[in-house]
Design a protein around this motif. Sequence first.
Motif, PDB file in Angstrom:
ATOM      1  N   VAL A 118       0.847  -1.197   0.000  1.00  0.00           N
ATOM      2  CA  VAL A 118       0.000   0.000   0.000  1.00  0.00           C
ATOM      3  C   VAL A 118       0.883   1.248   0.000  1.00  0.00           C
ATOM      4  CG1 VAL A 118      -1.721   1.322   1.309  1.00  0.00           C
ATOM      5  CG2 VAL A 118      -1.913  -1.171   1.133  1.00  0.00           C
ATOM      6  N   LYS A 119       1.892   1.253   0.879  1.00  0.00           N
ATOM      7  CA  LYS A 119       2.822   2.381   0.953  1.00  0.00           C
ATOM      8  C   LYS A 119       4.198   1.833   1.305  1.00  0.00           C
ATOM      9  CE  LYS A 119       3.258   7.085   2.650  1.00  0.00           C
ATOM     10  NZ  LYS A 119       2.702   8.136   3.489  1.00  0.00           N
ATOM     11  N   GLU A 120       5.132   2.007   0.386  1.00  0.00           N
ATOM     12  CA  GLU A 120       6.492   1.523   0.608  1.00  0.00           C
ATOM     13  C   GLU A 120       7.094   2.217   1.824  1.00  0.00           C
ATOM     14  OE1 GLU A 120       8.939   1.689  -2.871  1.00  0.00           O
ATOM     15  OE2 GLU A 120       7.546   0.462  -4.038  1.00  0.00           O
ATOM     16  N   PRO A 121       8.149   1.635   2.392  1.00  0.00           N
ATOM     17  CA  PRO A 121       8.742   2.231   3.591  1.00  0.00           C
ATOM     18  C   PRO A 121       9.056   3.714   3.420  1.00  0.00           C
ATOM     19  CG  PRO A 121       9.690   0.078   3.200  1.00  0.00           C
ATOM     20  CD  PRO A 121       8.823   0.399   2.009  1.00  0.00           C
ATOM     21  N   TRP A 122       8.660   4.491   4.438  1.00  0.00           N
ATOM     22  CA  TRP A 122       8.943   5.915   4.475  1.00  0.00           C
ATOM     23  C   TRP A 122       9.416   6.273   5.873  1.00  0.00           C
ATOM     24  CZ3 TRP A 122       4.029   4.171   5.394  1.00  0.00           C
ATOM     25  CH2 TRP A 122       3.298   4.765   6.423  1.00  0.00           C
ATOM     26  N   GLU A 123      10.015   7.432   5.980  1.00  0.00           N
ATOM     27  CA  GLU A 123      10.576   7.870   7.255  1.00  0.00           C
ATOM     28  C   GLU A 123       9.940   9.182   7.673  1.00  0.00           C
ATOM     29  OE1 GLU A 123      15.110   8.593   8.906  1.00  0.00           O
ATOM     30  OE2 GLU A 123      14.802   7.437   7.063  1.00  0.00           O
ATOM     31  N   GLU A 124       9.600   9.294   8.949  1.00  0.00           N
ATOM     32  CA  GLU A 124       9.118  10.548   9.513  1.00  0.00           C
ATOM     33  C   GLU A 124      10.077  10.948  10.620  1.00  0.00           C
ATOM     34  OE1 GLU A 124       4.991  10.824  10.465  1.00  0.00           O
ATOM     35  OE2 GLU A 124       4.389   9.832   8.592  1.00  0.00           O
ATOM     36  N   LYS A 125      10.399  12.248  10.690  1.00  0.00           N
ATOM     37  CA  LYS A 125      11.409  12.731  11.630  1.00  0.00           C
ATOM     38  C   LYS A 125      10.899  13.925  12.420  1.00  0.00           C
ATOM     39  CE  LYS A 125      15.235  11.703   8.493  1.00  0.00           C
ATOM     40  NZ  LYS A 125      16.417  12.232   7.826  1.00  0.00           N
ATOM     41  N   ASP A 126      11.453  14.079  13.616  1.00  0.00           N
ATOM     42  CA  ASP A 126      11.323  15.307  14.379  1.00  0.00           C
ATOM     43  C   ASP A 126      12.597  15.452  15.206  1.00  0.00           C
ATOM     44  OD1 ASP A 126      11.033  13.706  16.665  1.00  0.00           O
ATOM     45  OD2 ASP A 126       8.916  14.168  16.945  1.00  0.00           O
ATOM     46  N   GLU A 127      12.573  16.345  16.171  1.00  0.00           N
ATOM     47  CA  GLU A 127      13.777  16.605  16.971  1.00  0.00           C
ATOM     48  C   GLU A 127      14.204  15.414  17.828  1.00  0.00           C
ATOM     49  OE1 GLU A 127      10.207  18.159  19.275  1.00  0.00           O
ATOM     50  OE2 GLU A 127      10.914  18.258  17.197  1.00  0.00           O
ATOM     51  N   HIS A 128      13.363  14.398  17.951  1.00  0.00           N
ATOM     52  CA  HIS A 128      13.669  13.228  18.773  1.00  0.00           C
ATOM     53  C   HIS A 128      14.214  12.049  17.967  1.00  0.00           C
ATOM     54  CE1 HIS A 128      11.741  15.260  22.093  1.00  0.00           C
ATOM     55  NE2 HIS A 128      10.692  15.461  21.320  1.00  0.00           N
ATOM     56  N   GLY A 129      14.291  12.203  16.656  1.00  0.00           N
ATOM     57  CA  GLY A 129      14.805  11.123  15.816  1.00  0.00           C
ATOM     58  C   GLY A 129      13.860  10.785  14.687  1.00  0.00           C
ATOM     59  N   SER A 130      13.940   9.552  14.220  1.00  0.00           N
ATOM     60  CA  SER A 130      13.129   9.147  13.074  1.00  0.00           C
ATOM     61  C   SER A 130      12.446   7.806  13.322  1.00  0.00           C
ATOM     62  CB  SER A 130      13.987   9.064  11.815  1.00  0.00           C
ATOM     63  OG  SER A 130      14.954   8.045  11.952  1.00  0.00           O
ATOM     64  N   VAL A 131      11.346   7.618  12.613  1.00  0.00           N
ATOM     65  CA  VAL A 131      10.555   6.395  12.658  1.00  0.00           C
ATOM     66  C   VAL A 131      10.391   5.929  11.215  1.00  0.00           C
ATOM     67  CG1 VAL A 131       8.290   5.429  13.225  1.00  0.00           C
ATOM     68  CG2 VAL A 131       9.317   7.142  14.718  1.00  0.00           C
ATOM     69  N   VAL A 132      10.587   4.635  10.969  1.00  0.00           N
ATOM     70  CA  VAL A 132      10.372   4.068   9.638  1.00  0.00           C
ATOM     71  C   VAL A 132       9.047   3.315   9.672  1.00  0.00           C
ATOM     72  CG1 VAL A 132      11.257   2.500   7.873  1.00  0.00           C
ATOM     73  CG2 VAL A 132      12.852   3.831   9.271  1.00  0.00           C
ATOM     74  N   MET A 133       8.217   3.552   8.649  1.00  0.00           N
ATOM     75  CA  MET A 133       6.915   2.891   8.562  1.00  0.00           C
ATOM     76  C   MET A 133       6.684   2.370   7.152  1.00  0.00           C
ATOM     77  SD  MET A 133       4.529   5.421  10.860  1.00  0.00           S
ATOM     78  CE  MET A 133       5.239   6.992  10.401  1.00  0.00           C
ATOM     79  N   ALA A 134       5.840   1.354   7.031  1.00  0.00           N
ATOM     80  CA  ALA A 134       5.414   0.809   5.746  1.00  0.00           C
ATOM     81  C   ALA A 134       4.044   0.180   5.951  1.00  0.00           C
ATOM     82  CB  ALA A 134       6.407  -0.234   5.249  1.00  0.00           C
ATOM     83  N   THR A 135       3.235   0.161   4.888  1.00  0.00           N
ATOM     84  CA  THR A 135       1.876  -0.370   5.009  1.00  0.00           C
ATOM     85  C   THR A 135       1.599  -1.397   3.924  1.00  0.00           C
ATOM     86  OG1 THR A 135       1.132   1.734   5.941  1.00  0.00           O
ATOM     87  CG2 THR A 135      -0.575   0.251   5.124  1.00  0.00           C
ATOM     88  N   VAL A 136       0.987  -2.515   4.338  1.00  0.00           N
ATOM     89  CA  VAL A 136       0.580  -3.569   3.408  1.00  0.00           C
ATOM     90  C   VAL A 136      -0.894  -3.884   3.622  1.00  0.00           C
ATOM     91  CG1 VAL A 136       2.888  -4.602   3.310  1.00  0.00           C
ATOM     92  CG2 VAL A 136       1.215  -5.476   4.966  1.00  0.00           C
ATOM     93  N   GLN A 137      -1.452  -4.546   2.622  1.00  0.00           N
ATOM     94  CA  GLN A 137      -2.837  -5.020   2.709  1.00  0.00           C
ATOM     95  C   GLN A 137      -2.801  -6.512   2.430  1.00  0.00           C
ATOM     96  OE1 GLN A 137      -5.450  -2.885   0.139  1.00  0.00           O
ATOM     97  NE2 GLN A 137      -7.215  -4.140   0.610  1.00  0.00           N
ATOM     98  N   THR A 138      -3.436  -7.297   3.294  1.00  0.00           N
ATOM     99  CA  THR A 138      -3.419  -8.739   3.107  1.00  0.00           C
ATOM    100  C   THR A 138      -4.726  -9.232   2.483  1.00  0.00           C
ATOM    101  OG1 THR A 138      -4.099  -9.027   5.409  1.00  0.00           O
ATOM    102  CG2 THR A 138      -1.750  -9.182   4.926  1.00  0.00           C
TER     103      THR A 138
END
Length: 159
Positions: A118-138
């Motif tokens: 649904v959405k390939e891995p992406w990164e979101e960041k702020d002053e505390h660091g980053s988070v990697v997320m990805a979304t699939v549909q089964t």
Amino acid sequence: MTTHERGEKPVGIGRFIAFDHLTFWVGNAKQAAYYYCAVMGFRPMAYKGLETGERKVVSHAVRQNDVIFVFQSALFPGNEEMGAHLTAHGDGVKDIAFSVEDCRALYRRAVENGAKGVKEPWEEKDEHGSVVMATVQTYGDTTHTFIERADYSSDHFLP
């Protein structure tokens, strides 16, 4: 004996750590969050909407102990994806999120094994660091989001 049987982590696959949160698509996110706080004992945790720069979807995250629910609504009537989903299903769970290690590897593996990306891995960041997320549909309309917080050093919900 396989690596799974020996209790070892297979190389390059990552692992699921725990359920992270449930995201509900609802007609009125503010009202739904308020209800869970007033009646079910949840507490407000995080907010994303017009005031934070988000222009499409408003999100209210609430928490009770380790249980986190995120209620989302379209900010404008032109959101066809949310509108069609609500028409078909009413208020309900849209996404089941998991805390994971190696989000990118888990996403690749899920897609290789038949999940729809649904959405390939992406990164979101702020002053505390980053988070990697990805979304699939089964199957069906429910999705699964993988969330890797290895480089995020905050008790905030997400950047």
